[in-house]
Design a protein around this motif. Structure first.
Motif, PDB file in Angstrom:
ATOM      1  N   SER A   1       0.848  -1.179   0.000  1.00  0.00           N
ATOM      2  CA  SER A   1       0.000   0.000   0.000  1.00  0.00           C
ATOM      3  C   SER A   1       0.881   1.226   0.000  1.00  0.00           C
ATOM      4  O   SER A   1       1.880   1.284   0.715  1.00  0.00           O
ATOM      5  CB  SER A   1      -0.875  -0.039   1.258  1.00  0.00           C
ATOM      6  OG  SER A   1      -0.984   1.237   1.804  1.00  0.00           O
ATOM      7  N   ILE A   2       0.506   2.167  -0.819  1.00  0.00           N
ATOM      8  CA  ILE A   2       1.379   3.327  -0.933  1.00  0.00           C
ATOM      9  C   ILE A   2       1.376   4.133   0.352  1.00  0.00           C
ATOM     10  O   ILE A   2       2.376   4.760   0.715  1.00  0.00           O
ATOM     11  CB  ILE A   2       1.010   4.182  -2.163  1.00  0.00           C
ATOM     12  CG1 ILE A   2       2.074   5.240  -2.384  1.00  0.00           C
ATOM     13  CG2 ILE A   2      -0.311   4.884  -1.985  1.00  0.00           C
ATOM     14  CD1 ILE A   2       2.503   5.387  -3.763  1.00  0.00           C
ATOM     15  N   ASN A   3       0.272   4.064   1.093  1.00  0.00           N
ATOM     16  CA  ASN A   3       0.259   4.787   2.360  1.00  0.00           C
ATOM     17  C   ASN A   3       1.260   4.204   3.334  1.00  0.00           C
ATOM     18  O   ASN A   3       1.972   4.914   4.031  1.00  0.00           O
ATOM     19  CB  ASN A   3      -1.142   4.722   2.978  1.00  0.00           C
ATOM     20  CG  ASN A   3      -2.041   5.779   2.410  1.00  0.00           C
ATOM     21  OD1 ASN A   3      -1.788   6.957   2.598  1.00  0.00           O
ATOM     22  ND2 ASN A   3      -3.047   5.374   1.683  1.00  0.00           N
ATOM     23  N   GLU A   4       1.312   2.879   3.359  1.00  0.00           N
ATOM     24  CA  GLU A   4       2.266   2.242   4.283  1.00  0.00           C
ATOM     25  C   GLU A   4       3.686   2.575   3.874  1.00  0.00           C
ATOM     26  O   GLU A   4       4.554   2.794   4.722  1.00  0.00           O
ATOM     27  CB  GLU A   4       2.060   0.731   4.276  1.00  0.00           C
ATOM     28  CG  GLU A   4       0.806   0.315   4.998  1.00  0.00           C
ATOM     29  CD  GLU A   4       0.747  -1.177   5.235  1.00  0.00           C
ATOM     30  OE1 GLU A   4       1.739  -1.865   4.934  1.00  0.00           O
ATOM     31  OE2 GLU A   4      -0.294  -1.620   5.720  1.00  0.00           O
ATOM     32  N   GLU A   5       3.918   2.580   2.569  1.00  0.00           N
ATOM     33  CA  GLU A   5       5.262   2.874   2.089  1.00  0.00           C
ATOM     34  C   GLU A   5       5.665   4.288   2.464  1.00  0.00           C
ATOM     35  O   GLU A   5       6.787   4.535   2.929  1.00  0.00           O
ATOM     36  CB  GLU A   5       5.296   2.679   0.578  1.00  0.00           C
ATOM     37  CG  GLU A   5       6.667   2.679  -0.014  1.00  0.00           C
ATOM     38  CD  GLU A   5       7.509   1.527   0.463  1.00  0.00           C
ATOM     39  OE1 GLU A   5       6.938   0.475   0.790  1.00  0.00           O
ATOM     40  OE2 GLU A   5       8.732   1.697   0.520  1.00  0.00           O
ATOM     41  N   ILE A   6       4.729   5.218   2.268  1.00  0.00           N
ATOM     42  CA  ILE A   6       5.020   6.603   2.634  1.00  0.00           C
ATOM     43  C   ILE A   6       5.367   6.686   4.108  1.00  0.00           C
ATOM     44  O   ILE A   6       6.338   7.323   4.518  1.00  0.00           O
ATOM     45  CB  ILE A   6       3.799   7.520   2.342  1.00  0.00           C
ATOM     46  CG1 ILE A   6       3.591   7.663   0.845  1.00  0.00           C
ATOM     47  CG2 ILE A   6       3.998   8.890   2.960  1.00  0.00           C
ATOM     48  CD1 ILE A   6       2.369   8.496   0.510  1.00  0.00           C
ATOM     49  N   HIS A   7       4.557   6.003   4.928  1.00  0.00           N
ATOM     50  CA  HIS A   7       4.786   6.135   6.359  1.00  0.00           C
ATOM     51  C   HIS A   7       6.011   5.386   6.829  1.00  0.00           C
ATOM     52  O   HIS A   7       6.607   5.753   7.839  1.00  0.00           O
ATOM     53  CB  HIS A   7       3.538   5.704   7.127  1.00  0.00           C
ATOM     54  CG  HIS A   7       2.487   6.764   7.106  1.00  0.00           C
ATOM     55  ND1 HIS A   7       1.434   6.747   6.238  1.00  0.00           N
ATOM     56  CD2 HIS A   7       2.382   7.917   7.787  1.00  0.00           C
ATOM     57  CE1 HIS A   7       0.700   7.839   6.416  1.00  0.00           C
ATOM     58  NE2 HIS A   7       1.256   8.563   7.350  1.00  0.00           N
ATOM     59  N   THR A   8       6.382   4.336   6.116  1.00  0.00           N
ATOM     60  CA  THR A   8       7.631   3.671   6.469  1.00  0.00           C
ATOM     61  C   THR A   8       8.803   4.640   6.320  1.00  0.00           C
ATOM     62  O   THR A   8       9.622   4.782   7.222  1.00  0.00           O
ATOM     63  CB  THR A   8       7.871   2.463   5.557  1.00  0.00           C
ATOM     64  OG1 THR A   8       6.728   1.630   5.569  1.00  0.00           O
ATOM     65  CG2 THR A   8       9.084   1.684   6.009  1.00  0.00           C
ATOM     66  N   GLU A   9       8.816   5.308   5.173  1.00  0.00           N
ATOM     67  CA  GLU A   9       9.910   6.253   4.959  1.00  0.00           C
ATOM     68  C   GLU A   9       9.806   7.426   5.928  1.00  0.00           C
ATOM     69  O   GLU A   9      10.817   7.910   6.449  1.00  0.00           O
ATOM     70  CB  GLU A   9       9.874   6.744   3.509  1.00  0.00           C
ATOM     71  CG  GLU A   9      11.151   7.418   3.121  1.00  0.00           C
ATOM     72  CD  GLU A   9      11.565   7.108   1.702  1.00  0.00           C
ATOM     73  OE1 GLU A   9      11.274   6.000   1.228  1.00  0.00           O
ATOM     74  OE2 GLU A   9      12.183   7.979   1.084  1.00  0.00           O
TER      75      GLU A   9
END
Lengths: 218, 756
Positions: free
Chosen positions: B484-492
């Motif tokens: 999920s792009i949201n998870e990816e954003i928040h990982t970074e």
């Protein structure tokens, strides 16, 4: 004076320990760091935090500093920022980064998740209106990619749009073409990050031993 | 054969076919392995008149020796794969018994069969195993190693791998020696070093077996990476211990110096292996920088450099497995940034294919070797070995976890510990190492038997019961979530946030060093190893592009935007509306026009056709290649969402004009060619609409420039300029068609773009 002062601070520390959940040693170390940053003043201002060299290359520098002065993170249920913070407020912000204890119940875990996700939410929701609008999210992603040069800036918008679309699709499902999705509320935020194990990821190691020798300079 | 197919339903028929083929294959092999003379013809040629008389020309002849070796190899592999196929046709069986068990059973059967026929069944040759069968599995594991969980837990993994294996080896060796001292067992001839050698062979957790079993139980990431990482990293320990004890048992005595050298050897073996792997990894990354003109051979570079790394380190008696892992891990980020999408897919599938074949062959050969190998059975020894294996593993895990948990933030729970202990399976590596023992060891056969028993026990008993146990204990399973792009954003986001907070706290933590490594990587390393401008691209953007590409491909294949939920949310739902919007009906008309354009193209694809557009000119298909159309379709679909947004901006319809007659729509459109929008707007030219014929439309499609980011090699968003140009063309086309007061209004109602 020395003895009574140290006795007083001991008592304060114990009080703080109970309220924030840090151990006494951790509070001692953090106090040392606080004194160092605030140049032995009682309060910390934005200038003091801005002068930390370790934050120089961090794309989220401004947001991190703001987070320390955000009233919402200081357990005060009002919007706005303060100008200076004391040691207690410093600790309160830091307590968001404590790891989860080993044996906690499901509801405690849920509470911890909410707390940490609330912190993240507040960082995105810059106008404190309770929703992350498209503009705010765009800005957040742009900041994140701000060190990536021109490539970052151009795609940041597309990424933020795609992310927003994803949130809307997951939380609202079917929408009529003329409906408008206002923004990400906190509940939506919780929902999309449901599988994100934030309680294990969002922690910083607050060492018990004396970290004064390991400080990464001002 | 209709009777055949009626008599036996579905999968049973297939099974019988398979078994039949197997029998035929074996039979053929056995028969034909008798030496065959080339003149052995089916036509009558007399063998008696050999030398001078002219033989009749052999029209048909059998020469098996000529093709023997490749034939046998191919037959074995085919057998293995047919077995694998067969298992999955029996759903109940494959749900209960892990594949590895079934394959060993098949091996046993085949071995028994061969023995019954009277032939000597082939044993798992150690050289074949170590040089051909093992590397693909390890490379597959190493190349796709999930880096983040691995590096987060590397300390724990190393402790388990090194100290755990050492503990196992010495505990087992020691206790077995003590056992052998007991008179009644009858093994008094076994000395300490032999026992320790045996202990070191049996103590190592096997990556092949672990992979085979854990693959099917989908356990949570933490436990998976712990057991799996341990099985990979303990190779260095195993190699050192094995060589050490092997040498010593020949000599007979051990001095302190030898022990010290052993420790040094351990560091040399492991670090040396990693170094060799890293060097080859960088070489591979550097080579891939220049492969933009020869895309076809890109996957080969990945495989060959890795194999060379393995062979080179085996040459120096370093740890080949660690070299292979290091090579895969080092080269992956750079190679993936350089190679084309097709090469990436090819690499992935070839690795999976080879490792799958290898694994199958290994287990079958294990079964066959069991039947073949020389055995010496001693009840006490074997049973004790099995029990000691379990006991030492459990004790080791519990003890080490107790120490490790003091340093971990995310502690290992009792359930995690149990699975780590129970998942310590032994496999073919132990067998091959045992087989490598020279015959001078008098206990070799006994050791081999014991090793095989341990392997069987762990694979069968532990392998079969681990799945129900996982269910019973309700151990956390792997999260099956799409990226999920949201998870990816928040990982970074979290990475940077935590680095910052560590900075505020004032100590050099985990994230600080990670950040430093990343920066070093970005400024120096990536510059050399990644082609073009890609090296500046941050992870998030790479992730986003990959997702886009995947979506585009799925769109082409299925004819619609993929979505997990039936969602009608589109871009316009999120866009802040700055202009009073068009009435619903007009929006619908516009949307319909745009979509019908798409459907025109869809006709040429193998997707569902809409009844309105069944008529289509056959000539066009000759003119335009499907590929180009596919690309256009993708772009058009993409444009739909953008255009819808822009439409709502451009059409500033005053509220009172509600009637949506087609003629009126067009007129309104013409008059509103002053476009109002905050964004930069392509200018619109309303040319005199000549009746646009189909070739025109086609030629317009040809003008459409290829969007860079959708091509296989992603070149960065220089596409923005061409994006605008693209939109402009689309817009012109749309405008042209809409403004054309075509001769037949009714016809256009149905099919606005028929004549476009």
């Amino acid at each position: 004076m020395g003895a009574s002062q140290s006795a007083r601070t001991e008592h304060e520390f114990q009080d703080l320990a109970d309220r924030t959940g840090f151990s006494l040693e951790q509070i001692g170390n953090l106090n040392k760091r606080f004194r160092q940053l605030s140049k032995n003043e009682e309060t910390l201002s934005r200038q003091d935090l801005a002068s930390i060299s370790a934050l120089d290359n961090n794309p989220l520098r401004a947001q991190i500093i703001n987070a320390f002065f955000d009233k919402r993170n200081l357990r005060q249920n009002e919007a706005g920022t303060v100008q200076v913070i004391g040691f207690e407020e410093f600790l309160m912000v830091m307590s968001h980064f404590r790891p989860a204890a080993m044996h906690i119940t499901e509801e405690e875990r849920e509470k911890l998740r909410r707390e940490k996700l609330r912190f993240l939410f507040n960082m995105h929701d810059t106008d404190s209106d309770g929703t992350i609008t498209l503009e705010e999210y765009r800005r957040a992603v742009e900041e994140l990619l701000s060190k990536a040069g021109t490539i970052g800036q151009e795609t940041a918008k597309a990424i933020a749009d795609a992310a927003m679309l994803e949130v809307a699709s997951t939380t609202r499902g079917k929408m009529e073409p003329d409906e408008f999705y206002e923004g990400i509320t906190f509940e939506n935020f919780l929902q999309i990050l449901k599988t994100f194990d934030i309680e294990t990821r969002m922690h910083v190691r607050f060492l018990n031993m004396d970290t004064a020798t390991m400080r990464c300079g001002k | 054969m209709p009777a055949f197919s009626c008599a036996f339903p579905g999968y049973r028929r297939d099974l019988l076919v398979i078994v039949f083929v197997v029998f035929v294959g074996i039979g053929l092999h056995v028969e034909a392995s008798a030496p065959a003379y080339p003149s052995h013809g089916t036509e009558g040629s007399h063998l008696t008149n050999i030398t001078n008389t002219k033989k009749t020309f052999p029209v048909l002849a059998v020469n098996y020796q000529h093709v023997r070796k490749p034939f046998e190899i191919a037959l074995w592999i085919l057998l293995a794969l047919l077995m694998k196929l067969g298992f999955h046709l029996i759903p109940r069986l494959s749900g209960v018994v892990p594949e590895s068990c079934l394959l060993i059973v098949v091996g046993l059967l085949v071995g028994g069969l061969i023995k019954v026929i009277g032939e000597e069944p082939p044993v798992l040759d150690s050289q074949l195993f170590f040089l051909c069968l093992l590397p693909p599995i390890i490379l597959d594991a190493g190349y796709f190693l999930p880096i983040r969980p691995f590096t987060e837990n590397v300390g724990t993994i190393l402790v388990f791998a090194v100290i755990g294996t050492l503990w196992n080896a010495f505990f087992m060796g020691g206790l077995l020696y003590a056992l052998c001292q007991i008179e009644s067992v009858g093994l008094s001839g076994v000395d300490l070093l032999a026992c320790l050698l045996f202990g070191s062979i049996v103590s190592a957790v096997d990556p092949v077996a672990v992979l085979a079993v854990f693959e099917e139980i989908h356990i949570n990431e933490l436990v998976h990476i712990l057991v799996f990482g341990e099985s990979l990293l303990n190779d260095a320990v195993t190699v050192v211990l094995y060589n050490l004890f092997d040498e010593f048992s020949k000599v007979g005595t051990v001095t302190i110096l030898d022990v010290f050298l052993g420790v040094v050897c351990f560091f040399v073996v492991s670090l040396g292996g990693i170094l060799v792997g890293a060097i080859y990894g960088f070489l591979a990354a550097f080579t891939s920088r220049f492969t933009s003109h020869t895309r076809v051979i890109e996957p080969l570079f990945v495989f060959l450099y890795s194999y060379m790394a393995y062979l080179s380190s085996e040459m120096f008696h370093l740890s080949g497995i660690m070299a292979l892992i290091a090579c895969g891990v080092v080269m992956r980020p750079y190679v993936e940034a350089n190679i084309s999408h097709k090469s990436y897919t090819t690499t992935k599938y070839f690795l999976k294919m080879w490792s799958s074949v290898s694994e199958t062959l290994i287990f079958i050969f294990l079964g066959v070797s069991t039947v073949a190998g020389p055995h010496a059975w001693n009840w006490t020894f074997v049973i004790t070995t099995v029990i000691l294996c379990l006991v030492s593993r459990v004790l080791g895990v519990i003890g080490l976890t107790f120490i490790i948990n003091k340093f971990r933030i995310v502690k290992l729970t009792k359930k995690d510990q149990f699975i780590v202990a129970y998942g310590g399976l032994r496999g073919a590596i132990a067998f091959s190492l045992g087989y490598l023992l020279s015959n001078s060891h008098k206990m070799r056969n006994l050791f081999l038997t014991a090793i095989i028993t341990v392997i069987f026990f762990t694979v069968f008993v532990q392998g079969m019961t681990i799945r129900p146990l996982v269910e019973l204990l309700a151990v956390k399973k792997k999260k099956e979530s799409k990226p999920s792009i949201n998870e990816e954003i928040h990982t970074e986001f979290l990475d940077h946030l935590l680095t910052g907070v560590e900075g505020v706290c004032g100590h050099y933590g985990h994230y600080h060093w990670k950040e430093k490594l990343n920066r070093f990587n970005k400024t120096y390393v990536k510059r050399w190893l990644i082609a073009g401008e890609n090296f500046k691209e941050p992870e998030l953007i790479a992730f986003y592009r990959k997702m886009e590409l995947k979506q585009a491909i799925m769109m082409v294949e299925s004819g619609q935007l993929p979505s997990a939920l039936p969602s009608t949310v589109s871009m316009q739902n999120i866009q802040p509306r700055v202009i009073p919007r068009v009435s619903k009906k007009q929006e619908e008309e516009i949307r319909r026009i745009l979509r019908s354009n798409l459907q025109n193209n869809k006709q040429k694809m193998r997707s569902r056709s809409y009844s309105r557009h069944t008529l289509f000119d056959a000539d066009e298909e000759d003119n335009v290649s499907e590929v180009r159309l596919r690309k256009t379709k993708m772009e058009m679909e993409r444009r739909v969402s953008v255009m819808e947004r822009r439409m709502s901006h451009y059409l500033t319809v005053p509220a009172n004009r509600e009637s949506p007659r087609p003629g009126v729509r067009r007129v309104r459109f013409e008059s509103d060619n002053q476009v109002f929008s905050a964004d930069s707007v392509p200018t619109v030219h309303f040319e005199q609409p000549s009746p646009p014929s189909t070739p025109d439309a086609v030629s317009l499609e040809e003008e459409v420039p290829k969007r860079p980011s959708l091509k296989a090699d992603i070149e960065g968003p220089r596409g923005n300029a061409s994006d605008n140009h693209q939109e402009e063309l689309d817009y012109q086309r749309l405008a042209r068609c809409l403004s054309d007061p075509g001769p037949n209004k009714d016809k256009e109602e149905d099919n606005p773009f028929m004549s476009c």
